[in-house]
Design an enzyme around this catalytic site. Sequence first.
Site, PDB file in Angstrom:
ATOM      1  N   ILE A 158       0.843  -1.194   0.000  1.00 34.13           N
ATOM      2  CA  ILE A 158       0.000   0.000   0.000  1.00 34.13           C
ATOM      3  C   ILE A 158       0.879   1.245   0.000  1.00 34.13           C
ATOM      4  CG2 ILE A 158      -1.883   1.228   1.115  1.00 34.13           C
ATOM      5  CD1 ILE A 158      -2.502  -1.637  -0.029  1.00 34.13           C
ATOM      6  N   GLU A 243      -7.102   6.102 -13.637  1.00 30.94           N
ATOM      7  CA  GLU A 243      -5.941   5.639 -12.879  1.00 30.94           C
ATOM      8  C   GLU A 243      -4.859   5.106 -13.821  1.00 30.94           C
ATOM      9  OE1 GLU A 243      -7.084   2.903  -9.824  1.00 30.94           O
ATOM     10  OE2 GLU A 243      -8.574   4.286  -8.992  1.00 30.94           O
ATOM     11  N   ARG A 269      30.512  11.679 -23.593  1.00 31.79           N
ATOM     12  CA  ARG A 269      31.424  10.560 -23.373  1.00 31.79           C
ATOM     13  C   ARG A 269      32.281  10.302 -24.609  1.00 31.79           C
ATOM     14  NH1 ARG A 269      33.443   7.272 -19.210  1.00 31.79           N
ATOM     15  NH2 ARG A 269      33.989   5.239 -20.085  1.00 31.79           N
ATOM     16  N   LEU A 338      24.061   2.217 -22.887  1.00 28.67           N
ATOM     17  CA  LEU A 338      24.833   3.284 -23.526  1.00 28.67           C
ATOM     18  C   LEU A 338      25.682   4.060 -22.523  1.00 28.67           C
ATOM     19  CD1 LEU A 338      22.192   4.527 -26.115  1.00 28.67           C
ATOM     20  CD2 LEU A 338      24.391   3.450 -26.627  1.00 28.67           C
TER      21      LEU A 338
END
Length: 390
Positions: A158, A243, A269, A338
């Site tokens: 919950i 929901e 990078r 990656l």
Amino acid sequence: MLKRNFTEEQVMFRDAYRKFLHEEIAPYMEGWREAGIVDRQAFRKAGEMGFLMVWPEEQYGGLGDDDFRFEQIIIEENQYALTGDWYTTLHSRLVGPYLKRFGTEEQLQRFLPDCVRGDTILAIAMTEPDAGSDLAGMRATAIDQGDHYLLNGSKTFISNGINADLVIVAAKTDPVNNPRQIGLFLVERGMEGFERGRNLKKMGKKAQDTAELFFNNVRIPKANVLGDPTRGFSHLMEALAEERLIAATEFIAAAQKAFDLTLEFVRERKMFGRSLADFQNSQFKLAELRAELDMQQVYIDHCVAAVNEGSLTAVDAAKAKLVTSELLCKVVDEGVQLHGGSGYMDEYPISRMYTDARVTRIYAGTSEVMKILISRDFLQQDFKPFVDRL
């Protein structure tokens, strides 16, 4: 990406909420993750700023605007700010509307103002150890005793389970003669026989308190029955479309954030004297994700328009929940790959997003259940080619 449709007021709302997250929430998230729970003050601060519940009428303290796009903005900005562990939407737009849909005027006046302010935190308790997606399998009971119901049973997994002051609990009201008959009950903090178990340790979403709840002969006054105690299953089904749209909105926003983090990393990078972004493998992987993200974002925005019009179906919401959860898991997996070894380190957000994402294919209905709902819809209808359904 195609232009999205937000009003000028909503654009201003987004800017204000983004600033609020930056100043009041993001700096504390790491501490809350270590503690396994968000400080209650976060809810109060959001309530003071008008960010906790937008939809309630002004007489209850809200802005009185039910446009789902306000909640869409809140969901998106929480994902972009990496503050999704603070699942404010669970309180505001997932649980709160049950009061609006099924509550009496007395219940609205008694509970909503404190919910809007953040003094009362909400949760909903459906899942049990042996009953998750199959609500008919629940064992909790609430037996009519004349002037009250007697609630017994337990719930698990919950969200807001420790913080919650008011919990909507689903329980069977005629387990002998009609085991599918369910009622919804408003259980308040401090009621005798209502106890909380552990704050459960999880793979991800560390700051979201997730608990076991126990009910031992809890006396529920008739004033705390939410809606018709014989139609709780229908009440739950009525709320499921929105929901699942909430879930899909979260998932696509998280996927957008994970893509941005990965793109930023591969641009910076270096490998063999070149940036990772210069390699065709990186370009092809990211191009595929970029196309899928943009396509699914359009579908989600259409679903948002549909829920505002009152035309979103449970099946269309199930499609949204299925594909966005699967895509999110794909994006974070490619993102970790990656990133290389850096993607396995918690100091890089993609690592945490990877573990947070795994549950998305489980909660709000598993991917397998979504597939069952979608397939039932087209298999139970007379066959028509797509062009004849336009």
